[in-house]
Design a protein around this motif. Structure first.
Motif, PDB file in Angstrom:
ATOM      1  N   ALA A  58     -26.363 -43.348  18.226  1.00 19.84           N
ATOM      2  CA  ALA A  58     -27.292 -44.416  19.536  1.00 19.84           C
ATOM      3  C   ALA A  58     -25.552 -43.310  20.373  1.00 19.84           C
ATOM      4  O   ALA A  58     -25.771 -43.254  21.644  1.00 19.84           O
ATOM      5  N   TYR A  59     -24.730 -42.785  19.887  1.00 17.25           N
ATOM      6  CA  TYR A  59     -23.038 -42.893  20.546  1.00 17.25           C
ATOM      7  C   TYR A  59     -23.419 -40.811  21.013  1.00 17.25           C
ATOM      8  O   TYR A  59     -23.203 -41.045  21.909  1.00 17.25           O
ATOM      9  N   VAL A  60     -24.429 -40.226  19.995  1.00 20.38           N
ATOM     10  CA  VAL A  60     -24.278 -38.678  20.286  1.00 20.38           C
ATOM     11  C   VAL A  60     -25.910 -39.057  21.846  1.00 20.38           C
ATOM     12  O   VAL A  60     -25.310 -38.339  22.702  1.00 20.38           O
ATOM     13  N   GLU A  61     -26.775 -39.931  21.677  1.00 18.43           N
ATOM     14  CA  GLU A  61     -28.096 -39.199  22.378  1.00 18.43           C
ATOM     15  C   GLU A  61     -26.706 -40.400  24.027  1.00 18.43           C
ATOM     16  O   GLU A  61     -26.979 -39.710  24.768  1.00 18.43           O
ATOM     17  N   LEU A  62     -26.030 -40.855  23.840  1.00 19.58           N
ATOM     18  CA  LEU A  62     -25.577 -41.889  24.812  1.00 19.58           C
ATOM     19  C   LEU A  62     -24.680 -41.048  25.768  1.00 19.58           C
ATOM     20  O   LEU A  62     -24.909 -40.496  26.886  1.00 19.58           O
TER      21      LEU A  62
END
Length: 225
Positions: A58-62
């Motif tokens: 989630a962090y990487v994609e955000l």
């Protein structure tokens, strides 16, 4: 006829020097912290417990799918609403670190996943624990495989720091804009600023290409580089 006056900009060299120094400082700190964040996130995605992988994804994609300037504004203007007040320089450093960490996570993950399985099993057969296997056997060659891509991303983050002037961080582009607001030599000011960015990028790439293999991987750069 256009009359160019570079001397009017160059006489403000202390401002340019201070701006370039802050740009270099932000880049150095965010590169170290962001790479550490990237390595930790890559480890969690490849080696960590399954419960840790979704927050990392989630962090990487955000971060990778939102503009850096939006991330910067969120840190500087959004966090104070939660009671976290930051200076422009601190907000710029946090935003640059968070941004680089997400991209570095995917770059390092590619290097980790390219590690031969036999290499890992051989390390485990020597009675090394999982931490030793990762830090001594897996991570150094993985970083070596992706080092050019990681260096390129660090340079992109350095160039992206030019928008940090929007929150009054007195980096290079901020100082160039300040100079042109005083003498109205916008073309000359930003042309000199661009030349300094170019010089910093070339110098940083050469420095990381030379020192990365020597300090991080314990080997000398290949001949002819």
């Amino acid at each position: 006829m256009i009359s160019l006056d570079f001397a009017a900009v160059l006489e403000q060299w202390p401002l340019l020097a201070r701006g370039a120094a802050l740009t270099v400082a932000l880049t150095a700190l965010s590169a170290a912290l962001g790479t550490a964040v990237g390595v930790a996130c890559a480890w969690m995605r490849v080696w960590g417990p399954a419960a840790w992988r979704w927050p990392v994804v989630a962090y990487v994609e955000l971060v990778r799918n939102t503009p850096f300037i939006v991330q910067l504004f969120f840190v500087f203007f959004g966090l104070p609403a939660a009671g976290v007040k930051l200076s422009p320089e601190a907000a710029a450093l946090i935003a640059m670190t968070v941004n680089l960490g997400a991209y570095a996570a995917e770059i390092v993950r590619a290097g980790l996943e390219a590690t031969p399985r036999g290499q890992i099993e051989a390390a485990r057969s020597l009675a090394l624990d999982e931490r030793q296997v990762f830090l001594r056997v897996v991570l150094p060659p993985a970083l070596g495989r992706v080092w050019p891509a990681l260096v390129g991303q660090i340079i992109i983050v350095m160039l992206g720091s030019s928008v940090c002037g929007q929150i009054a961080a007195a980096e290079l582009s901020y100082q160039a804009n300040l100079i042109q607001s005083r003498n109205f030599r916008a073309f000359e000011a930003f042309l000199i600023g661009a030349a300094i960015y170019l010089g910093l990028s070339l110098l940083l790439r050469r420095l990381l290409d030379e020192l990365g293999p020597r300090w991080i991987f314990g080997r000398r750069p290949a001949a002819g580089r």
